[in-house]
Design a protein around this motif. Structure first.
Motif, PDB file in Angstrom:
ATOM      1  N   MET A   1       4.119  -5.845  -9.799  1.00 58.65           N
ATOM      2  CA  MET A   1       4.285  -5.381  -8.427  1.00 58.65           C
ATOM      3  C   MET A   1       5.752  -5.088  -8.132  1.00 58.65           C
ATOM      4  SD  MET A   1       2.946  -4.503  -5.546  1.00 58.65           S
ATOM      5  CE  MET A   1       1.261  -5.134  -5.535  1.00 58.65           C
ATOM      6  N   LYS A   2       6.646  -5.948  -8.597  1.00 64.97           N
ATOM      7  CA  LYS A   2       8.077  -5.701  -8.394  1.00 64.97           C
ATOM      8  C   LYS A   2       8.489  -4.409  -9.081  1.00 64.97           C
ATOM      9  CE  LYS A   2      12.664  -7.559  -9.429  1.00 64.97           C
ATOM     10  NZ  LYS A   2      13.431  -8.642 -10.086  1.00 64.97           N
ATOM     11  N   MET A   3       8.037  -4.221 -10.315  1.00 64.44           N
ATOM     12  CA  MET A   3       8.351  -2.999 -11.047  1.00 64.44           C
ATOM     13  C   MET A   3       7.850  -1.775 -10.305  1.00 64.44           C
ATOM     14  SD  MET A   3       6.660  -0.584 -13.100  1.00 64.44           S
ATOM     15  CE  MET A   3       5.252  -1.432 -13.812  1.00 64.44           C
ATOM     16  N   PHE A   4       6.618  -1.832  -9.798  1.00 61.45           N
ATOM     17  CA  PHE A   4       6.033  -0.680  -9.110  1.00 61.45           C
ATOM     18  C   PHE A   4       6.818  -0.341  -7.844  1.00 61.45           C
ATOM     19  CE2 PHE A   4       3.214   0.840  -5.715  1.00 61.45           C
ATOM     20  CZ  PHE A   4       2.801   2.044  -6.272  1.00 61.45           C
ATOM     21  N   LEU A   5       7.118  -1.330  -7.024  1.00 60.55           N
ATOM     22  CA  LEU A   5       7.794  -1.077  -5.754  1.00 60.55           C
ATOM     23  C   LEU A   5       9.208  -0.542  -5.941  1.00 60.55           C
ATOM     24  CD1 LEU A   5       6.595  -4.153  -3.662  1.00 60.55           C
ATOM     25  CD2 LEU A   5       5.903  -1.766  -3.373  1.00 60.55           C
ATOM     26  N   THR A   6       9.825  -0.893  -7.050  1.00 60.40           N
ATOM     27  CA  THR A   6      11.187  -0.420  -7.289  1.00 60.40           C
ATOM     28  C   THR A   6      11.219   0.943  -7.969  1.00 60.40           C
ATOM     29  OG1 THR A   6      11.244  -1.744  -9.340  1.00 60.40           O
ATOM     30  CG2 THR A   6      12.206  -2.716  -7.350  1.00 60.40           C
TER      31      THR A   6
END
Length: 346
Positions: free
Chosen positions: A246-251
């Motif tokens: 999720m962190k990877m996707f949002l960034t």
């Protein structure tokens, strides 16, 4: 409030149409009674309605309009009754909610009108905010509306492309090796998104857009290292992402991008044997707080637009897990999000 009892006469007095209106064993009438909180008794084409005045008036309107429909359909099933109530905003009225300002979504193939107050809220949030979460049970229209908003944004040149992203997680069973190229491997996981696209754009146009890259499908794992500008990105089944995913996707989000993340936090299919595995969707909802540019729309069982039993099934599972069926929380944040200049990774 003083209860009201009134009589309604439906014309013409047609036995076939009346049987279709009432449904087998008066199922349709029982559905109207339970949804509107009234009592309905009938003999032939004469109907007696009892309850609070507002609900009785809604019941009269529902019976009158549904009876008109029986002239053109052979069987009026419970699903049609349920959709009529949602389209007419009657259930929202009974709850004291205003659905009159429901936004419409225009696509090439059809005009889409959100059903119910939560669906309308989700569409408004997507139009107002850069990152939007739609959280709720299956069948509430989260994915369908996200795709509709993406198609509308593409058709109006607000974005240059649509990205469909989904974690490749099996639902409690191992599917084994999937043959084909990358698109063919991920297609089964993205089928609900494709179905919605076909309905709004038509299969031929969807296939042309996919060939040109205007519509792109990608497993979540292949998003690392990218920066997505001028795009409408849909992450479906967000509850099956890990915290790091999720962190990877949002960034990955770049300039002039719009994001819709949908998921049902009661149906997490992440492997349970992995130590410390936590849903990225659950985690991110807890840490973002009241960050500007974000919205969270929460759906509940009343928004389900599938078989009427699905509503009761959702409530039963929530009750069993200690949840509170029908409880709704809303976080709607309209503070403009500050976007820092960023460079393309890799």
């Amino acid at each position: 409030m003083v209860p009201l009892t009134t009589n309604l006469s439906l014309e013409p007095n047609d036995c076939r149409r009346l049987a279709s209106l009432c449904g087998p064993y008066d199922l349709n009438l029982h559905l109207l009674e339970s949804r509107l909180g009234i009592e309905i008794r009938n003999r032939g084409n004469q109907f007696d309605l009892s309850g609070n005045p507002e609900s009785v008036r809604a019941g009269q309107l529902a019976l009158t309009e549904l009876y008109k429909d029986t002239a053109s359909v052979d069987v009026l099933d419970a699903g049609a009754v349920q959709l009529f109530l949602q389209d007419a905003g009657m259930e929202a009225t009974m709850r004291g909610e205003d659905d009159s300002a429901s936004p419409h979504i225009r696509t090439r193939k059809k005009l889409i009108r959100p059903r119910g107050i939560h669906q309308a809220e989700f569409v408004r949030n997507i139009r107002l905010n850069d990152i939007n979460f739609g959280i709720g049970p299956a069948g509430t229209g989260k994915t369908y509306l996200a795709v509709a908003c993406a198609v509308e944004a593409l058709d109006s040149n607000q974005v240059n492309r649509i990205l469909l992203v989904r974690p490749a997680v099996e639902v409690g069973e191992k599917l084994g090796f999937l043959p084909g190229d990358l698109a063919q491997k991920i297609d089964p996981y993205l089928r609900p998104l494709y179905d919605a696209l076909y309905e709004m754009l038509g299969p031929d146009r969807v296939h042309r857009y996919v060939e040109r890259g205007t519509i792109e499908v990608a497993p979540l794992a292949y998003m690392r290292g990218r920066t997505l500008n001028n795009s409408f990105i849909i992450l479906d089944e967000g509850q099956n992402t890990t915290v790091s995913q999720m962190k990877m996707f949002l960034t990955r989000i770049g300039f002039s991008a719009k994001v819709a993340i949908t998921g049902d936090i009661t149906q997490i299919d992440l492997p349970q044997h992995v130590s410390g595995q936590k849903s990225g969707l659950v985690h991110v909802l807890g840490i973002l707080g009241r960050m500007g540019g974000l919205s969270v729309t929460r759906f509940d069982s009343r928004d389900v637009v599938r078989h009427p039993l699905v509503n009761r099934i959702v409530d039963a599972y929530e009750k069993d897990s200690g949840g509170r069926p029908g409880k709704r929380r809303k976080e709607h944040l309209q503070v403009p999000m500050r976007v820092e200049p960023q460079q393309r990774d890799g």
